[in-house]
Design a protein around this motif. Structure first.
Motif, mmCIF file in Angstrom:
data_model
loop_
_atom_site.group_PDB
_atom_site.id
_atom_site.type_symbol
_atom_site.label_atom_id
_atom_site.label_comp_id
_atom_site.label_asym_id
_atom_site.label_seq_id
_atom_site.Cartn_x
_atom_site.Cartn_y
_atom_site.Cartn_z
ATOM 1 N N ASP A 137 0.828 -1.200 0.000
ATOM 2 C CA ASP A 137 0.000 0.000 0.000
ATOM 3 C C ASP A 137 0.870 1.261 0.000
ATOM 4 O O ASP A 137 0.466 2.302 -0.527
ATOM 5 C CB ASP A 137 -0.945 0.002 1.198
ATOM 6 N N HIS A 138 2.064 1.159 0.588
ATOM 7 C CA HIS A 138 2.988 2.295 0.529
ATOM 8 C C HIS A 138 3.365 2.597 -0.931
ATOM 9 O O HIS A 138 3.460 3.765 -1.323
ATOM 10 C CB HIS A 138 4.261 1.986 1.326
ATOM 11 N N TYR A 139 3.583 1.551 -1.700
ATOM 12 C CA TYR A 139 3.938 1.718 -3.110
ATOM 13 C C TYR A 139 2.790 2.373 -3.868
ATOM 14 O O TYR A 139 2.992 3.256 -4.707
ATOM 15 C CB TYR A 139 4.278 0.355 -3.701
ATOM 16 N N ARG A 140 1.570 1.949 -3.569
ATOM 17 C CA ARG A 140 0.399 2.548 -4.209
ATOM 18 C C ARG A 140 0.313 4.049 -3.906
ATOM 19 O O ARG A 140 0.072 4.870 -4.787
ATOM 20 C CB ARG A 140 -0.882 1.863 -3.718
ATOM 21 N N LYS A 141 0.487 4.394 -2.634
ATOM 22 C CA LYS A 141 0.357 5.794 -2.232
ATOM 23 C C LYS A 141 1.465 6.651 -2.834
ATOM 24 O O LYS A 141 1.221 7.786 -3.258
ATOM 25 C CB LYS A 141 0.362 5.890 -0.710
ATOM 26 N N ALA A 142 2.687 6.113 -2.872
ATOM 27 C CA ALA A 142 3.792 6.859 -3.479
ATOM 28 C C ALA A 142 3.523 7.095 -4.958
ATOM 29 O O ALA A 142 3.751 8.201 -5.482
ATOM 30 C CB ALA A 142 5.101 6.094 -3.294
ATOM 31 N N HIS A 143 3.025 6.068 -5.643
ATOM 32 C CA HIS A 143 2.728 6.185 -7.069
ATOM 33 C C HIS A 143 1.620 7.204 -7.307
ATOM 34 O O HIS A 143 1.661 7.974 -8.277
ATOM 35 C CB HIS A 143 2.315 4.820 -7.610
ATOM 36 N N GLU A 144 0.640 7.227 -6.431
ATOM 37 C CA GLU A 144 -0.465 8.179 -6.557
ATOM 38 C C GLU A 144 0.046 9.618 -6.465
ATOM 39 O O GLU A 144 -0.335 10.479 -7.258
ATOM 40 C CB GLU A 144 -1.500 7.917 -5.461
ATOM 41 N N VAL A 145 0.907 9.882 -5.476
ATOM 42 C CA VAL A 145 1.459 11.233 -5.320
ATOM 43 C C VAL A 145 2.314 11.591 -6.528
ATOM 44 O O VAL A 145 2.244 12.710 -7.055
ATOM 45 C CB VAL A 145 2.285 11.339 -4.024
ATOM 46 N N ARG A 146 3.125 10.654 -6.969
ATOM 47 C CA ARG A 146 4.030 10.903 -8.102
ATOM 48 C C ARG A 146 3.258 11.300 -9.349
ATOM 49 O O ARG A 146 3.728 12.121 -10.152
ATOM 50 C CB ARG A 146 4.854 9.639 -8.359
ATOM 51 N N GLY A 147 2.074 10.744 -9.524
ATOM 52 C CA GLY A 147 1.285 11.054 -10.712
ATOM 53 C C GLY A 147 0.369 12.251 -10.557
ATOM 54 O O GLY A 147 -0.385 12.586 -11.478
ATOM 55 N N ARG A 148 0.432 12.908 -9.414
ATOM 56 C CA ARG A 148 -0.472 14.025 -9.138
ATOM 57 C C ARG A 148 0.132 15.342 -9.615
ATOM 58 O O ARG A 148 1.270 15.662 -9.289
ATOM 59 C CB ARG A 148 -0.754 14.084 -7.630
ATOM 60 N N ASP A 149 -0.625 16.116 -10.374
ATOM 61 C CA ASP A 149 -0.165 17.433 -10.805
ATOM 62 C C ASP A 149 -0.180 18.395 -9.620
ATOM 63 O O ASP A 149 -1.142 18.433 -8.848
ATOM 64 C CB ASP A 149 -1.066 17.983 -11.915
ATOM 65 N N GLY A 150 0.882 19.174 -9.492
ATOM 66 C CA GLY A 150 0.922 20.188 -8.451
ATOM 67 C C GLY A 150 1.028 19.638 -7.045
ATOM 68 O O GLY A 150 0.533 20.262 -6.089
#
Length: 202
Positions: A137-150
């Motif tokens: 789940d840490h990997y999921r959350k990191a990936h989510e932030v990485r793909g977030r604009d701004g």
């Protein structure tokens, strides 16, 4: 008791034994999947019907068994640890590039351990879920932030902490090494928090 009655009793007993055996097999398989996948089991079951979810998890196990997963030798662990420290230091002045670099470093570590890294992010999650479900789940959350604009500096700091959790898990080593990396992971979060504050204050 007539012959017909005896036959009926025997057939009923056989049916009961067969049903009990099937129920026990299903319960044993379910317990095994819960032990193996932990929170990933609950997540998958919440997204799909239970039988479909369990078939999916069993397929992941079968796929994982065909991979050549190998531990890192001590020299490789030290090399990756040194690279992580460099990424962490870069975060102070360049948070977003450091997060991108953290993602690449995790992917490189996966490859060195023997995990195929081609395909989508979901493909990587599937391959990691058998042995690294506790940090998935840490990997999921990191990936989510990485793909977030701004994404804010605080968001990026959290992404670094999430990447660190999976990175430490993949790094492996003996129990002493694991404890050292967990302690370092906590210090990473603390340092990144301070660094992010300083960066915003500039």
């Amino acid at each position: 008791m007539s012959t017909g009655a005896i036959i009926a009793v025997v057939v009923a007993a056989v049916v009961v034994v067969a049903v009990v055996a099937v129920v026990a097999k299903v319960a044993s398989r379910r317990a095994h999947l819960r032990r193996t996948f932990g929170p990933e089991y609950d997540r998958t079951v919440s997204e799909h019907p239970r039988r479909e979810a369990e078939r999916e998890l069993l397929a992941r196990e079968k796929e994982h068994a065909e991979l050549d997963i190998r531990p890192l030798d001590p020299q490789a662990r030290e090399r990756y640890s040194a690279q992580w420290r460099q990424v962490q230091e870069r975060f102070v002045d360049q948070p977003a590039p450091a997060v991108e670099e953290a993602d690449r470093l995790v992917t490189a570590l996966m490859a060195e351990r023997g995990y195929p890294t081609e395909g989508s992010h979901e493909d990587k999650l599937r391959r990691l879920s058998v042995e690294h479900a506790s940090t998935l789940d840490h990997y999921r959350k990191a990936h989510e932030v990485r793909g977030r604009d701004g994404a804010s500096t605080e968001d990026l700091r959290e992404a670094m902490v999430h990447y660190r959790s999976l990175f430490t898990d993949l790094l492996g080593g003996d129990e002493h090494d694991r404890a050292d990396h967990r302690d370092e992971g906590h210090r990473t979060g603390e340092r990144c928090a301070v660094d992010a504050h300083q960066h915003v204050s500039r």
